[in-house]
Structure formats: C-alpha cells, structure tokens
Design an enzyme around this catalytic site. Structure first.
Site, PDB file in Angstrom:
ATOM      1  N   ASN A 271     -21.839  71.699  25.195  1.00 47.40           N
ATOM      2  CA  ASN A 271     -22.444  72.583  26.182  1.00 47.40           C
ATOM      3  C   ASN A 271     -22.864  71.805  27.432  1.00 47.40           C
ATOM      4  OD1 ASN A 271     -23.536  74.973  27.387  1.00 47.40           O
ATOM      5  ND2 ASN A 271     -23.757  75.804  25.320  1.00 47.40           N
ATOM      6  N   ARG A 272     -23.791  72.344  28.205  1.00 43.22           N
ATOM      7  CA  ARG A 272     -23.991  71.867  29.571  1.00 43.22           C
ATOM      8  C   ARG A 272     -25.237  71.014  29.766  1.00 43.22           C
ATOM      9  NH1 ARG A 272     -21.566  76.656  29.401  1.00 43.22           N
ATOM     10  NH2 ARG A 272     -19.871  77.024  30.859  1.00 43.22           N
TER      11      ARG A 272
ATOM     12  N   HIS B 102     -19.456  69.708  27.930  1.00 47.61           N
ATOM     13  CA  HIS B 102     -18.692  69.225  26.763  1.00 47.61           C
ATOM     14  C   HIS B 102     -18.306  67.745  26.819  1.00 47.61           C
ATOM     15  CE1 HIS B 102     -18.863  73.227  25.350  1.00 47.61           C
ATOM     16  NE2 HIS B 102     -17.725  73.694  25.799  1.00 47.61           N
TER      17      HIS B 102
ATOM     18  N   HIS C 133     -15.416  73.377  18.541  1.00 43.55           N
ATOM     19  CA  HIS C 133     -15.079  74.449  19.478  1.00 43.55           C
ATOM     20  C   HIS C 133     -13.934  75.333  18.976  1.00 43.55           C
ATOM     21  CE1 HIS C 133     -14.742  76.339  23.421  1.00 43.55           C
ATOM     22  NE2 HIS C 133     -15.767  75.633  23.840  1.00 43.55           N
ATOM     23  N   ALA C 134     -13.803  75.508  17.661  1.00 45.10           N
ATOM     24  CA  ALA C 134     -12.735  76.377  17.142  1.00 45.10           C
ATOM     25  C   ALA C 134     -12.896  77.795  17.677  1.00 45.10           C
ATOM     26  CB  ALA C 134     -12.775  76.391  15.621  1.00 45.10           C
ATOM     27  N   TYR C 135     -11.761  78.403  18.042  1.00 42.45           N
ATOM     28  CA  TYR C 135     -11.718  79.821  18.424  1.00 42.45           C
ATOM     29  C   TYR C 135     -11.201  80.587  17.222  1.00 42.45           C
ATOM     30  CZ  TYR C 135     -11.832  78.631  23.440  1.00 42.45           C
ATOM     31  OH  TYR C 135     -12.181  78.177  24.692  1.00 42.45           O
TER      32      TYR C 135
ATOM     33  N   ASP D 106     -21.568  84.339  26.472  1.00 39.41           N
ATOM     34  CA  ASP D 106     -21.336  82.892  26.573  1.00 39.41           C
ATOM     35  C   ASP D 106     -22.722  82.255  26.611  1.00 39.41           C
ATOM     36  OD1 ASP D 106     -20.326  80.399  26.979  1.00 39.41           O
ATOM     37  OD2 ASP D 106     -19.353  80.829  28.895  1.00 39.41           O
TER      38      ASP D 106
ATOM     39  N   GLU E 205     -20.340  78.141  18.324  1.00 41.44           N
ATOM     40  CA  GLU E 205     -20.565  76.697  18.430  1.00 41.44           C
ATOM     41  C   GLU E 205     -22.017  76.409  18.052  1.00 41.44           C
ATOM     42  OE1 GLU E 205     -19.147  75.637  22.565  1.00 41.44           O
ATOM     43  OE2 GLU E 205     -18.552  77.726  22.434  1.00 41.44           O
TER      44      GLU E 205
END
Ligand code: BGC
Length: 338
Positions: free
Chosen positions: A65-66, A92, A166-168, A238, A303
C-alpha cells in the site's frame, strides 16, 4: 527462476513462481466438484517479468500500500528517498519491490500440508528503505483446502515493514463472469478515510449507514459505484478496513462468495487491516491465461496488511521493525463451497 505446483489430497492446486513469489494459478472446486482457476494471471515467466503492472498474484514489500509523499520519520531521522510511483505517493515498495525480485525457494512439508519457503534479503537502502531486511515467506497448501501465507523478517537497523500478497480473485474462474456479482462480507466496523490519492487523512470512520458497510454480506457490484465521495474519489472500493478483532490475533477478515458456482473464500489474518480493492484500474490492456483479456473489475484483491501510511500516522498500529525483533504475520485464504 521456475514455477512450482502444490497439490493437496482433494485435488486443489496452487501454482507459483519464485519470481516475485507470484501465485499464477489456484484451482478449486465448485459445489458440483468442477475445478476452475480462480486467480488472475499470465502463462509465462516472461510476461510476469515484462508487464505485471497490476501486481497479479505477487508478494508486495517492503511496504504494501501507500506511503504519503514518499517520506516519513523514524526515530527522528528522515527517510525521504522513496519512489513516487502513484502520483506524488509511494506504492507497493517502489520500482523493484518484492514482486520483481528472485526469491530462493526451498520445499517444506508437515502434517497435513506441503509448501515452499521463499527467502529474500533486501539490502540496506534498497528502494530507499533503511536496514538490511531478511525476509521469508512460506506458502502452504493444506488438506483443509487452505492457502496459508506466513511472513517472517528481521532487520539490522530500525525500519518499516508491511508485506502483503496481491492475488486477484474471481471465484467464477479467472475467465468467468465478473466477480462484481459476488457477495462480500468484511469483518469491520471502521475504515481509514483517505484523500483522493488513497492516503489516509488519519480519520477512523464508522461503516454504519454507508456503502462501506460489509458487516453483512452483500453483492459488492451494487455499491461499488457509490456516490459517496470517499468511495467515488478512488474509483470504487480501494480502501483499508479495520478488522474487528484483537490486534495480532488470527481472526476473520472477509468472506467472498459466488452464488452461482457456490465457491466461497474466507480470509483470516493476524494483520489489523484488509485492503479490499475491486480491480477498478484493470482496463483491458492485459491479456492473461488462455487469451483472457482482463477488463475493469474482473478481479478483486483482499490484501491483508497494516494500515496505509502508518509510518506517518502515530495513532495507527506501528509498522516499525527493530533489530532483535522477529516480524511474524499469517494470512489464510480458506476455500469451500455452499
Ligand atoms: C491499490 C490500488 C492499485 C493496485 C495496483 C492496490 O493495492 O490499492 O490503488 O491500483 O493495488 O494494482
């Protein structure tokens, strides 16, 4: 670099590579026993090396994340060399994060599981972060149909650390109908409000009465385009939800359910937060396995993590790791049917 496949006694499969610790395939059954690959990804290593711009399946670090404006203070010292790769912010882990490095892979096994231990040493100063960081991430596939991720790390200087995966997912299958029709439950009464760059303002807000409320399962596609500014300014879900459990305890984070196939995924973690990212930025530019073109929101991420920008938010749970401490964190994606 190579691909590895774990398979359990029920036929579930987890395929991954030691490049970025990227999980490229997850095969799980529906309620009739039909298997589908429920994670977004590519077929070849070259594609992952060349253009995994959306972090499909990847390990994320050092800071998932940020971090706002690419800087923070640690023990009164300024750390300000982080890369701005998300507007003016750091996302990331930077240019070459954990998702783009080669991990050493060693098989592990035990009662009821098989697995792989991935190790990586991040050099002092790598991507601007202080301290030499020794990291291991163990992927396990258990006979109880769980994908278990165990993170461990030590450092030789004070630093910050916040890894995730970070799996989708699309429980209909990575090439199936859009997961926006899935039901989502998130075990959270509160979330971290952000600015329009996804950086927490510091406010902790209640989900009650808002489209951020997932305490009871609901079809997330019905509210993902909410007019609530806190949602619309990020292009949909998000956000970081604050999990309703004891800090550090392994507890429920979220449950995703595809009513059509009956596939269900429960997420458990020791982490205090989860970023539910609805794949708002997927836009049809990436072609994945079997020629599938991934369009907007055709995959979602859960996540598990500490909160975004914690190094700049004194009242958030601390992400500092110090010499002598051992960082430990566990996340479990448990698959089943209803
Ligand atoms: C972030 C999104 C970002 C995505 C990159 C997510 O973790 O929250 O804003 O676009 O990663 O694929």
């Amino acid at each position: 670099m190579d691909f590895y496949t774990l398979e359990n006694k029920n036929g579930l499969k987890l395929k991954f590579t030691n490049f970025g610790g990227i999980v490229s395939e997850i095969h799980v059954p529906d309620r009739d026993g039909n298997f589908a690959d429920i994670t977004l990804g590519f077929e070849t290593l070259d594609e992952y090396v060349d253009h995994n711009n959306d972090y499909f399946g990847a390990l994320i670090g050092r800071y998932g994340n940020r971090i706002g404006k690419c800087r923070f203070q640690l023990d009164g010292n300024k750390v300000d060399g982080l890369l701005a790769n998300d507007g003016v912010n750091h996302l990331h882990g930077g240019k070459v994060g954990f998702d783009k490095v080669e991990w050493k892979a060693e098989p592990v096994s035990g009662e009821g599981y098989s697995g792989m231990k991935l190790s990586y040493t991040s050099k002092d100063g790598e991507e601007g972060y202080p301290g030499k960081l020794d990291v291991t991430v163990t992927y396990k596939l258990t006979d109880k149909d769980e994908w278990v991720i165990e993170y461990e790390a030590t450092t030789d200087k004070p630093t910050v650390f916040n890894p995730t995966n970070h799996a989708y997912f699309n429980l209909a299958g990575h090439d199936g109908a859009s997961p926006v029709d899935h039901e989502m439950m998130i075990n959270a009464k509160f979330f971290t409000a952000t600015d329009d760059g996804g950086i927490p303002t510091g406010e902790i807000l209640s989900v009650a009465g808002t489209d951020m409320d997932f305490r009871e399962a609901k079809v997330y596609g019905e509210t993902v385009d909410s007019e609530d500014t806190l949602i619309s300014q990020l292009g949909g879900y998000d956000h970081n939800w604050i999990l309703d459990k004891q800090y550090g305890e392994l507890g429920l984070a979220a449950v995703a359910f595809d009513p059509k196939s009956g596939r269900e995924m429960k997420v458990f973690t020791t982490e205090p937060g989860v970023q539910f990212y609805a794949g708002n930025f997927l836009n049809g530019t990436l072609t994945g396995k079997g020629g599938k073109v991934y369009q907007k929101r055709e995959g979602f991420c859960l996540e598990t993590q500490h909160f975004p920008d914690s190094p700049n938010k004194g009242h958030f749970p601390d992400t500092t790791l110090r010499p002598g401490q051992v960082f430990k964190s566990t996340t479990i994606y448990a698959f089943g049917v209803r």
